[in-house]
Design a protein around this motif. Structure first.
Motif, PDB file in Angstrom:
ATOM      1  N   ALA A  47      -3.118  -5.096   3.601  1.00  0.00           N
ATOM      2  CA  ALA A  47      -2.400  -5.645   2.442  1.00  0.00           C
ATOM      3  C   ALA A  47      -2.665  -7.144   2.315  1.00  0.00           C
ATOM      4  CB  ALA A  47      -0.893  -5.401   2.589  1.00  0.00           C
ATOM      5  N   SER A  50      -7.245  -9.169  -0.967  1.00  0.00           N
ATOM      6  CA  SER A  50      -8.205  -9.119  -2.065  1.00  0.00           C
ATOM      7  C   SER A  50      -9.447  -9.940  -1.730  1.00  0.00           C
ATOM      8  CB  SER A  50      -7.551  -9.653  -3.343  1.00  0.00           C
ATOM      9  OG  SER A  50      -8.478  -9.633  -4.416  1.00  0.00           O
ATOM     10  N   ASP A  65      -5.884  -5.977  -3.400  1.00  0.00           N
ATOM     11  CA  ASP A  65      -4.788  -6.430  -2.543  1.00  0.00           C
ATOM     12  C   ASP A  65      -4.386  -5.399  -1.500  1.00  0.00           C
ATOM     13  OD1 ASP A  65      -4.356  -9.017  -3.503  1.00  0.00           O
ATOM     14  OD2 ASP A  65      -3.256  -8.275  -5.232  1.00  0.00           O
ATOM     15  N   TYR A  66      -4.569  -4.106  -1.796  1.00  0.00           N
ATOM     16  CA  TYR A  66      -4.140  -3.054  -0.872  1.00  0.00           C
ATOM     17  C   TYR A  66      -5.280  -2.069  -0.640  1.00  0.00           C
ATOM     18  CZ  TYR A  66       0.483  -4.832  -2.040  1.00  0.00           C
ATOM     19  OH  TYR A  66       1.571  -5.647  -2.220  1.00  0.00           O
ATOM     20  N   ASP A  67      -5.382  -1.596   0.598  1.00  0.00           N
ATOM     21  CA  ASP A  67      -6.432  -0.644   0.943  1.00  0.00           C
ATOM     22  C   ASP A  67      -5.888   0.301   2.010  1.00  0.00           C
ATOM     23  OD1 ASP A  67      -9.240   0.139   0.575  1.00  0.00           O
ATOM     24  OD2 ASP A  67      -9.508  -0.473   2.657  1.00  0.00           O
ATOM     25  N   LEU A 130      -3.941   3.368  -5.309  1.00  0.00           N
ATOM     26  CA  LEU A 130      -2.718   2.579  -5.181  1.00  0.00           C
ATOM     27  C   LEU A 130      -1.474   3.443  -5.302  1.00  0.00           C
ATOM     28  CD1 LEU A 130      -1.418  -0.184  -4.857  1.00  0.00           C
ATOM     29  CD2 LEU A 130      -1.601  -0.496  -7.343  1.00  0.00           C
ATOM     30  N   SER A 131      -1.492   4.445  -6.172  1.00  0.00           N
ATOM     31  CA  SER A 131      -0.315   5.307  -6.351  1.00  0.00           C
ATOM     32  C   SER A 131       0.054   6.010  -5.046  1.00  0.00           C
ATOM     33  CB  SER A 131      -0.576   6.336  -7.452  1.00  0.00           C
ATOM     34  OG  SER A 131      -1.721   7.126  -7.148  1.00  0.00           O
ATOM     35  N   ILE A 133      -0.753   4.906  -2.000  1.00  0.00           N
ATOM     36  CA  ILE A 133      -0.311   3.864  -1.071  1.00  0.00           C
ATOM     37  C   ILE A 133       1.150   3.518  -1.304  1.00  0.00           C
ATOM     38  CG2 ILE A 133      -0.657   1.468  -0.347  1.00  0.00           C
ATOM     39  CD1 ILE A 133      -3.611   1.772  -1.072  1.00  0.00           C
ATOM     40  N   VAL A 134       1.520   3.361  -2.575  1.00  0.00           N
ATOM     41  CA  VAL A 134       2.915   3.068  -2.913  1.00  0.00           C
ATOM     42  C   VAL A 134       3.830   4.184  -2.412  1.00  0.00           C
ATOM     43  CG1 VAL A 134       4.549   2.810  -4.821  1.00  0.00           C
ATOM     44  CG2 VAL A 134       2.338   1.616  -4.896  1.00  0.00           C
ATOM     45  N   TYR A 137       4.191   3.694   1.438  1.00  0.00           N
ATOM     46  CA  TYR A 137       4.320   2.334   1.985  1.00  0.00           C
ATOM     47  C   TYR A 137       5.589   2.154   2.815  1.00  0.00           C
ATOM     48  CZ  TYR A 137       4.934  -2.628   2.511  1.00  0.00           C
ATOM     49  OH  TYR A 137       5.137  -3.869   3.061  1.00  0.00           O
TER      50      TYR A 137
END
Length: 296
Positions: A47, A50, A65-67, A130-131, A133-134, A137
C-alpha cells in the motif's frame, strides 16, 4: 543467458515443521530484496506504493497505490522494486503459507473448491483488482495482531475464500516457471548492484565500478543513472541507509555500531545523511517505524 548472469535467490522461508503461516507486517521506505522464488505459497500486499515495479515471471508492471498478488509456484521468480515510487511510508504485508491441498486433506473437500481453483491459477501469479483488495483489507489489516493461531489461520482462510470469489483477477506470467527477462544492459547493472550489495561497507570508487562494466567513468555514470533513475553515489548511500534502517528496526545495536557496520565514515555524517534522506534521525526512525512478525 547463463546461470551466473541470471541471479535468482531461492529464499529459505521461516516456516518449519508444523508451521502454517508466516506474517510480516511492516512499514518501509525501500525495497532491496533481489529476484527470488520459494517453496511455500505467498500472498503479498503493498500500500501507498504508486510507481513501484512488480516483476512476476515474464510480467513487468508499474503498480498504483495498492497491489495484492498471490503466488503458488515454487519456481516462479518475482520481485517488487522501488523504481519510480517516492513514498516514504510504504506498507507491506507478506503472508507466506504452507497449506495441504492434496487428495486426503481437509482443504480438498467441497467447501474449499474455489480456493483450490484460485491456487492453481496463482501458479502464474494472480493479481487482484482494487475492488477485491477493498473487500479483504480489514482482514489483512488486523491479521498480524491476532494472538490465537487458530483464529489467525481461520481469518487467513477467509481472506483466501473472499479472494477466490473474484472473477476479475489476472494471471500475470505466461507460465508457472517463466524466467525474469534480463537484457545485456540489465545484466551489467545487476552485476554492479550485486557488487555494491556485497561491498557497501567499503570505499566504492567510480573508476572501479566503471572498469567492471567496461566503460569510461563518465559514460558509466550516465549509463547507471539511465538504467536506475539515480546517480551512483545516491544509490550507494541508499543501499547503506537501507541496511542501517533494517538494523535499526531488527536489532538492539547502538546507532554508533550501526553507523560503522553500514560503511559510514563517522557518526555525524551518518546522522546528517540519514536526516536529509529520511527526514528524521536514526533514533527517531527506530521509534517511529515498526515491524510485526508472526509465525503460526
Amino acid at each position: 543467458m547463463d546461470d551466473k548472469q541470471h541471479r535468482v535467490i531461492h529464499e529459505v522461508t521461516p516456516l518449519v515443521g508444523n508451521d502454517i503461516l508466516y506474517i510480516a507486517d511492516r512499514h518501509k521506505m525501500e525495497f532491496t530484496y533481489p529476484i527470488h522464488n520459494h517453496e511455500v505459497f505467498e500472498l503479498n500486499f503493498v500500500a501507498n506504493a504508486s510507481g513501484m515495479r512488480r516483476i512476476v515471471g515474464d510480467s513487468q508492471e508499474v503498480i498504483g497505490d495498492y497491489d495484492l498478488v498471490l503466488i503458488t509456484s515454487p519456481k516462479l521468480e518475482h520481485v517488487w522494486e522501488l523504481y519510480h515510487c517516492k513514498s516514504e511510508d510504504i506498507r507491506e504485508i507478506t503472508i507466506q503459507f504452507d497449506l495441504d491441498f492434496e487428495t486426503d486433506s481437509l482443504l480438498n473437500r467441497n467447501p474449499y473448491k474455489s480456493i483450490r481453483l484460485m491456487m492453481e491459477k496463482a501458479k502464474r501469479g494472480l493479481c487482484f483488482p482494487l475492488s477485491a483488495i477493498v473487500g479483504v483489507y480489514s482482514l489483512l489489516d488486523k491479521i498480524s495482531s491476532i494472538k490465537d493461531g487458530f483464529y489467525s489461520v481461520n481469518q487467513f482462510l477467509t481472506i483466501l475464500y473472499e479472494l477466490s470469489k473474484c472473477d476479475t483477477a489476472r494471471m500475470l506470467s505466461s507460465s508457472s516457471d517463466a524466467k525474469v527477462a534480463m537484457e545485456t544492459d540489465s545484466c551489467i547493472i545487476m552485476t554492479i548492484k550485486d557488487y555494491i550489495a556485497n561491498h557497501y561497507t567499503e570505499d566504492l570508487r567510480l573508476a572501479l565500478l566503471a572498469d567492471m562494466a567496461g566503460m569510461a567513468p563518465s559514460a558509466f555514470s550516465r549509463f547507471f543513472k539511465a538504467h536506475t533513475g539515480t546517480t551512483l553515489s545516491d544509490y550507494i548511500i541508499d543501499m547503506r541507509l537501507s541496511k542501517s534502517s533494517r538494523l535499526l528496526l531488527d536489532t538492539n545495536k547502538s546507532v554508533n555500531e550501526i553507523c560503522t557496520e553500514c560503511g559510514f565514515n563517522n557518526l555525524s555524517n551518518f546522522n546528517r545523511i540519514f536526516k536529509k534522506k529520511k527526514n528524521c534521525s536514526p533514533s527517531e526512525f527506530r521509534e517511529n517505524y515498526h515491524k510485526t512478525r508472526v509465525i503460526i
